[in-house]
Design a protein around this motif. Structure first.
Motif, mmCIF file in Angstrom:
data_model
loop_
_atom_site.group_PDB
_atom_site.id
_atom_site.type_symbol
_atom_site.label_atom_id
_atom_site.label_comp_id
_atom_site.label_asym_id
_atom_site.label_seq_id
_atom_site.Cartn_x
_atom_site.Cartn_y
_atom_site.Cartn_z
ATOM 1 N N GLN A 1 0.810 -1.212 0.000
ATOM 2 C CA GLN A 1 0.000 0.000 0.000
ATOM 3 C C GLN A 1 0.845 1.264 0.000
ATOM 4 O OE1 GLN A 1 -2.617 -0.172 3.351
ATOM 5 N NE2 GLN A 1 -4.008 -1.630 2.394
ATOM 6 N N ALA A 22 -6.896 3.534 4.165
ATOM 7 C CA ALA A 22 -6.012 2.373 4.268
ATOM 8 C C ALA A 22 -5.884 1.871 5.700
ATOM 9 C CB ALA A 22 -4.632 2.720 3.712
ATOM 10 N N VAL A 119 -7.095 -0.159 -7.572
ATOM 11 C CA VAL A 119 -7.406 0.120 -6.176
ATOM 12 C C VAL A 119 -8.671 0.973 -6.101
ATOM 13 C CG1 VAL A 119 -6.602 1.201 -4.040
ATOM 14 C CG2 VAL A 119 -4.983 0.003 -5.528
ATOM 15 N N SER A 123 -11.595 -1.905 -2.082
ATOM 16 C CA SER A 123 -10.481 -2.848 -1.996
ATOM 17 C C SER A 123 -9.624 -2.527 -0.773
ATOM 18 C CB SER A 123 -9.639 -2.823 -3.277
ATOM 19 O OG SER A 123 -8.993 -1.581 -3.459
ATOM 20 N N LEU A 124 -9.501 -1.240 -0.432
ATOM 21 C CA LEU A 124 -8.805 -0.869 0.805
ATOM 22 C C LEU A 124 -9.584 -1.375 2.018
ATOM 23 C CD1 LEU A 124 -7.703 2.800 -0.023
ATOM 24 C CD2 LEU A 124 -6.287 0.736 -0.046
ATOM 25 N N HIS A 126 -11.513 -4.047 2.134
ATOM 26 C CA HIS A 126 -11.270 -5.487 2.212
ATOM 27 C C HIS A 126 -9.882 -5.770 2.790
ATOM 28 C CE1 HIS A 126 -14.712 -7.482 0.159
ATOM 29 N NE2 HIS A 126 -14.896 -6.270 -0.332
ATOM 30 N N SER A 127 -8.903 -4.967 2.407
ATOM 31 C CA SER A 127 -7.545 -5.142 2.919
ATOM 32 C C SER A 127 -7.493 -4.932 4.425
ATOM 33 C CB SER A 127 -6.601 -4.168 2.209
ATOM 34 O OG SER A 127 -5.289 -4.267 2.713
ATOM 35 N N ALA A 130 -9.025 -7.961 6.106
ATOM 36 C CA ALA A 130 -8.095 -9.087 6.093
ATOM 37 C C ALA A 130 -7.030 -8.926 7.172
ATOM 38 C CB ALA A 130 -7.442 -9.204 4.715
ATOM 39 N N ASP A 131 -6.551 -7.709 7.363
ATOM 40 C CA ASP A 131 -5.557 -7.418 8.398
ATOM 41 C C ASP A 131 -6.123 -7.748 9.780
ATOM 42 O OD1 ASP A 131 -4.055 -5.800 10.421
ATOM 43 O OD2 ASP A 131 -2.993 -5.036 8.670
ATOM 44 N N GLY A 158 -12.655 -9.532 2.985
ATOM 45 C CA GLY A 158 -11.297 -10.003 3.204
ATOM 46 C C GLY A 158 -11.182 -11.383 3.829
ATOM 47 N N GLN A 162 -5.074 -13.555 3.141
ATOM 48 C CA GLN A 162 -4.673 -12.499 2.215
ATOM 49 C C GLN A 162 -3.691 -11.520 2.848
ATOM 50 O OE1 GLN A 162 -8.695 -11.150 1.383
ATOM 51 N NE2 GLN A 162 -8.599 -11.988 -0.684
ATOM 52 N N CYS A 163 -3.531 -11.592 4.161
ATOM 53 C CA CYS A 163 -2.653 -10.657 4.871
ATOM 54 C C CYS A 163 -1.527 -11.434 5.546
ATOM 55 C CB CYS A 163 -3.458 -9.867 5.907
ATOM 56 S SG CYS A 163 -2.463 -8.696 6.843
#
Length: 203
Positions: A1, A22, A119, A123-124, A126-127, A130-131, A158, A162-163
């Motif tokens: 990112q 983010a 992006v 999508s951020l 979902h990121s 996932a985190d 997510g 993926q993380c």
């Protein structure tokens, strides 16, 4: 990112909004309303998000996140608050969600030309999810963090696998509404140990 966010030097009016998205998974409409960011003496950021998609049974009218200043994105946001805010506080907002989304797509095409990865604010989002899952945070905490009233909503956001390296140091999460259906919201992938102690509650 980080390379993607650094590319926003050409669009300085959006760089803090991208940092907030983010770190928190904020929706474009929430950024339009304005997200309040504050630096604390505990080396953390307090981020207040006024929710979108809020009804009697969905969404969180207000969620308050405390995130440690432990990764480059959080550090850059803290520097911006210090330099551009007032008394350690700053309002981060965008004027037009559609223009914001279009700028994200344009810059992502330039930063990731070979993989053609586009992006978007979602999508951020979902990121971020996932985190949080990779850290093994409770469903209730993750739901409040993303502004959900139902733990079932987590299924759509997510996956832990993926993380590989969780970055978001979640210290505290609170929101206006209780979270339902926490016992049914499971996710694939083996969760990792949380990187910070989290106290989750609704005021």
């Amino acid at each position: 990112q980080q390379p993607f966010i650094e590319a926003f030097v050409d669009a300085p009016e959006y760089i803090d909004a991208v940092r907030v998205a983010a770190l928190t998974g904020s929706r474009p409409e929430e950024l339009r309303k304005g997200v309040e960011v504050e630096i604390t003496l505990r080396q953390s950021l307090i981020i207040r998000i006024h929710g979108a998609k809020v009804t009697d049974t969905t969404g969180q009218e207000l969620r308050i996140l405390e995130i440690g200043i432990t990764n480059p994105i959080a550090r850059d946001l803290a520097v911006s608050v210090h330099d551009n805010g007032r008394d350690g506080q700053m309002l981060v907002n965008i004027d037009n969600p559609r223009k914001f989304c279009d700028r994200l797509r344009t810059i992502s095409r330039r930063v990731f030309p070979e993989i053609k990865y586009i992006v978007t604010p979602y999508s951020l989002r979902h990121s971020v999810s996932a985190d949080l899952k990779a850290q093994g945070l409770p469903v209730e905490t993750r739901a409040r963090f993303l502004g959900h009233q139902s733990g079932r909503s987590q299924r759509a956001y997510g996956r832990a696998r993926q993380c590989k390296y969780p970055l978001i140091s979640v210290r505290k999460v609170s929101a206006t509404e209780m979270v339902r259906h926490t016992e049914t919201a499971t996710w694939p992938g083996k969760p990792k140990q949380a990187s910070a102690v989290v106290r989750s509650h609704a005021p």
